[in-house]
Design a protein around this motif. Structure first.
Motif, PDB file in Angstrom:
ATOM      1  N   LEU A  20       7.945   2.232  -8.489  1.00 28.54           N
ATOM      2  CA  LEU A  20       6.482   2.192  -8.539  1.00 28.54           C
ATOM      3  C   LEU A  20       5.884   3.121  -7.500  1.00 28.54           C
ATOM      4  CD1 LEU A  20       5.731  -1.629  -8.996  1.00 28.54           C
ATOM      5  CD2 LEU A  20       5.728   0.164 -10.737  1.00 28.54           C
ATOM      6  N   ARG A  27       6.258   6.768  -8.405  1.00 24.46           N
ATOM      7  CA  ARG A  27       5.302   7.221  -9.414  1.00 24.46           C
ATOM      8  C   ARG A  27       3.947   7.560  -8.797  1.00 24.46           C
ATOM      9  NH1 ARG A  27       5.524   2.774 -14.084  1.00 24.46           N
ATOM     10  NH2 ARG A  27       3.722   3.977 -14.841  1.00 24.46           N
ATOM     11  N   SER A  28       3.549   6.835  -7.778  1.00 26.65           N
ATOM     12  CA  SER A  28       2.278   7.131  -7.095  1.00 26.65           C
ATOM     13  C   SER A  28       2.441   8.189  -6.015  1.00 26.65           C
ATOM     14  CB  SER A  28       1.712   5.858  -6.460  1.00 26.65           C
ATOM     15  OG  SER A  28       2.530   5.438  -5.368  1.00 26.65           O
ATOM     16  N   GLU A  77       0.103  -0.193  -6.114  1.00 24.81           N
ATOM     17  CA  GLU A  77       1.002   0.109  -7.225  1.00 24.81           C
ATOM     18  C   GLU A  77       1.319  -1.137  -8.043  1.00 24.81           C
ATOM     19  OE1 GLU A  77       1.621   3.327  -4.218  1.00 24.81           O
ATOM     20  OE2 GLU A  77       1.443   1.158  -4.141  1.00 24.81           O
ATOM     21  N   THR A 114      -1.711  -2.524 -10.081  1.00 22.79           N
ATOM     22  CA  THR A 114      -2.103  -1.642 -11.171  1.00 22.79           C
ATOM     23  C   THR A 114      -1.091  -1.704 -12.302  1.00 22.79           C
ATOM     24  OG1 THR A 114      -3.030  -0.180  -9.467  1.00 22.79           O
ATOM     25  CG2 THR A 114      -2.977   0.660 -11.704  1.00 22.79           C
ATOM     26  N   GLU A 115       0.191  -1.776 -11.955  1.00 21.49           N
ATOM     27  CA  GLU A 115       1.232  -1.946 -12.963  1.00 21.49           C
ATOM     28  C   GLU A 115       1.049  -3.280 -13.689  1.00 21.49           C
ATOM     29  OE1 GLU A 115       4.942  -1.583 -15.114  1.00 21.49           O
ATOM     30  OE2 GLU A 115       3.495  -0.175 -14.239  1.00 21.49           O
ATOM     31  N   ALA A 118      -1.900  -2.890 -16.057  1.00 24.34           N
ATOM     32  CA  ALA A 118      -1.541  -1.970 -17.139  1.00 24.34           C
ATOM     33  C   ALA A 118      -0.621  -2.645 -18.152  1.00 24.34           C
ATOM     34  CB  ALA A 118      -0.871  -0.729 -16.562  1.00 24.34           C
ATOM     35  N   SER A 119       0.203  -3.569 -17.692  1.00 22.50           N
ATOM     36  CA  SER A 119       1.166  -4.212 -18.586  1.00 22.50           C
ATOM     37  C   SER A 119       0.510  -5.161 -19.582  1.00 22.50           C
ATOM     38  CB  SER A 119       2.213  -4.981 -17.769  1.00 22.50           C
ATOM     39  OG  SER A 119       1.635  -6.121 -17.151  1.00 22.50           O
ATOM     40  N   TYR A 153      -4.872   5.458  -9.017  1.00 25.33           N
ATOM     41  CA  TYR A 153      -3.719   4.664  -9.421  1.00 25.33           C
ATOM     42  C   TYR A 153      -3.771   4.296 -10.908  1.00 25.33           C
ATOM     43  CZ  TYR A 153      -2.930   4.214  -4.423  1.00 25.33           C
ATOM     44  OH  TYR A 153      -2.704   4.508  -3.097  1.00 25.33           O
ATOM     45  N   SER A 154      -4.937   3.989 -11.399  1.00 24.98           N
ATOM     46  CA  SER A 154      -5.049   3.565 -12.803  1.00 24.98           C
ATOM     47  C   SER A 154      -4.640   4.680 -13.760  1.00 24.98           C
ATOM     48  CB  SER A 154      -6.470   3.106 -13.110  1.00 24.98           C
ATOM     49  OG  SER A 154      -7.429   4.077 -12.710  1.00 24.98           O
ATOM     50  N   PHE A 172      -0.678   4.834 -13.696  1.00 28.67           N
ATOM     51  CA  PHE A 172      -0.006   3.698 -14.348  1.00 28.67           C
ATOM     52  C   PHE A 172      -0.616   3.354 -15.704  1.00 28.67           C
ATOM     53  CE2 PHE A 172       1.029   3.253  -9.862  1.00 28.67           C
ATOM     54  CZ  PHE A 172       2.381   2.969  -9.908  1.00 28.67           C
ATOM     55  N   ALA A 196      -3.598   2.160 -16.495  1.00 29.91           N
ATOM     56  CA  ALA A 196      -4.317   0.885 -16.506  1.00 29.91           C
ATOM     57  C   ALA A 196      -5.654   1.110 -17.213  1.00 29.91           C
ATOM     58  CB  ALA A 196      -4.539   0.380 -15.085  1.00 29.91           C
TER      59      ALA A 196
END
Length: 481
Positions: A132, A135-136, A165, A168-169, A172-173, A323-324, A327, A329
């Motif tokens: 995570l 990725r950021s 992170e 936001t993950e 997003a999920s 962040y959005s 990921f 979001a």
């Protein structure tokens, strides 16, 4: 194995017999087992029973964790001296019961303000996957500040210093977030971890600490700014309720990122942040955000900026889509199209607020709590054993019980200093150092025809002699959380 344990276990089981029983030996004597035990004395909070290993007597080692020559501060010394914290290893502490009571009260206040603006409380894992953070792009950016570890399978993790992170993950999920559900404000109060190179000043800068972190998801930049303003106003209400003289200053976004940031600072000589304040237009900022060499205010271009130091106790960020976007979001708008959410994040240093409050409100030798955070509101002092007023001990116990039973706000807030081998003077000095907002002395004046109790108010320094009714009236106005 189980049978051999029964005798020990039975000690803790409630007695159910309603009649006396004879001893099984057949003796004529009887062993009476009471139906119930009146438990006022057992529920009474006694100083001698509190797990608060304090070193209040002069001449004793405070147990400071620092090495010779290292700097300490007022809050660190007072919290160690009063048995609120105990050093564990550099930058980490045991939080002892009195400190935990104060922290729990602070969390209840924070919950109150966060719920008032629509915050929803959750709890996220402290163990965060490196993937995570990679990725950021903060896995490398955070450098040595991250506590990194690897599991038995070779997967990399960090102990979370913050959770942009992760949250936001999480959002997003979900995949089906609607614009009708926004703004979405998710927050937690958890332990955080940062590998400070030089932990210092007790709870003000450690490696393990408690923080409230909130994350917002909005439909637009305008809506995100409205949320930002609402959270800042909630912080204002919180610090006002605590009676803390904070300053909100323009701040750098740092490695969190984003487009807008403010810090909430408590002015203090030991503060590690340098602040500049304009007396003309109320502009204030962290010095690191000001152009080097600039002396005038960037807002009004007239007044000279005044510099001071501060302890950061809160930080707010408008993140935009930093962040959005990474990921993915998103939420579905009114046209049922996915749109990347606008985000903000908002932190409060919970343990730092506690220590900073003690730092700025206390004297060098006595803790002064924000009234709402005092571990206990009232301490009752009975006479010294063997003194001329020793017979008033029962009256002190009765008063202690009545205060907790009659005043709903004081339930669990009254302690009896039963260390009657010590003089009232010594116990009074201890009580003043520990910062009980109200200390009630049951002494000679309680033997008068119209009994009076000596009442010391720690915040005002006033001493009053009140009847029981007057005492009840005074303490009935005490606010607790």
């Amino acid at each position: 194995m189980l049978r051999s344990s029964w005798p020990k276990l039975l000690v803790f089981l409630p007695r159910v017999h309603t009649q006396p029983r004879r001893c099984q030996s057949g003796s004529a004597s009887t062993a009476v087992i009471p139906d119930t035990v009146h438990s006022n004395h057992r529920s009474r909070l006694l100083v001698s029973r509190l797990f608060q290993p304090s070193n209040l007597r002069e001449g004793k080692d405070l147990g400071l964790e620092c090495r010779p020559g290292e700097m300490t501060c007022r809050s660190q010394k007072l919290m160690l001296q009063g048995g609120l914290i105990q050093p564990s290893n550099p930058g980490c502490f045991y939080y002892l019961p009195a400190a935990v009571r104060a922290l729990e009260k602070l969390v209840r206040l924070i919950d109150d303000e966060m719920h008032a603006i629509g915050g929803q409380k959750l709890d996220m894992p402290s163990l965060c996957a490196a993937e995570l953070w990679q990725r950021s792009e903060r896995w490398g950016l955070m450098g040595k500040e991250l506590f990194r570890l690897q599991d038995r399978h070779g997967a990399q993790f960090c102990l979370g210093p913050t959770h942009e992170e992760a949250v936001t993950e999480l959002v997003a999920s979900q995949g089906t977030l609607s614009y009708r559900q926004l703004p979405l404000l998710l927050y937690q109060v958890t332990r955080k971890f940062r590998d400070e190179p030089k932990p210092r000043f007790g709870l003000l800068r450690g490696r393990e600490f408690y923080m409230k972190d909130m994350y917002s998801f909005d439909t637009s930049e305008e809506a995100a700014h409205q949320t930002y303003k609402a959270v800042c106003q909630a912080y204002d209400r919180l610090f006002r309720r605590l009676g803390l003289p904070y300053v909100m200053v323009q701040a750098d976004t740092g490695n969190i990122g984003g487009k807008l940031s403010h810090e909430f600072q408590l002015p203090a000589d030991i503060g590690e942040d340098r602040l500049v304040i304009c007396g003309n237009c109320n502009f204030s900022a962290n010095l690191e955000t000001i152009e080097p060499g600039r002396a005038d205010c960037p807002r009004c271009q007239s007044a000279t900026l005044t510099e001071s130091k501060g302890i950061e106790v809160g930080h707010t960020f408008y993140l935009g889509t930093k962040y959005s976007h990474v990921f993915n979001a998103t939420y579905y708008n009114a046209q049922n199209k996915p749109v990347v959410a606008e985000m903000g994040c908002f932190g409060l240093g919970v343990t730092r607020i506690l220590a900073a409050a003690i730092e700025v409100l206390s004297s060098d030798d006595a803790i002064r709590w924000p009234g709402l955070l005092a571990p206990f509101q009232v301490c009752v002092l009975p006479p010294k054993k063997g003194s001329k007023t020793e017979d008033l001990g029962a009256l002190a116990e009765e008063l202690c019980d009545d205060l907790g039973a009659s005043l709903k706000s004081l339930k669990g807030e009254v302690v009896l200093d039963d260390r009657t081998q010590l003089t009232i003077g010594k116990r009074l000095k201890d009580a003043q150092r520990l910062g009980y907002p109200y200390v009630v002395v049951v002494g000679q004046s309680a033997k008068e025809e119209q009994p009076k109790f000596e009442v010391l108010c720690q915040h005002t320094g006033d001493t009053m002699f009140l009847s029981k009714e007057g005492l009840m009236d005074l303490l009935g106005r005490v606010e607790t959380v």
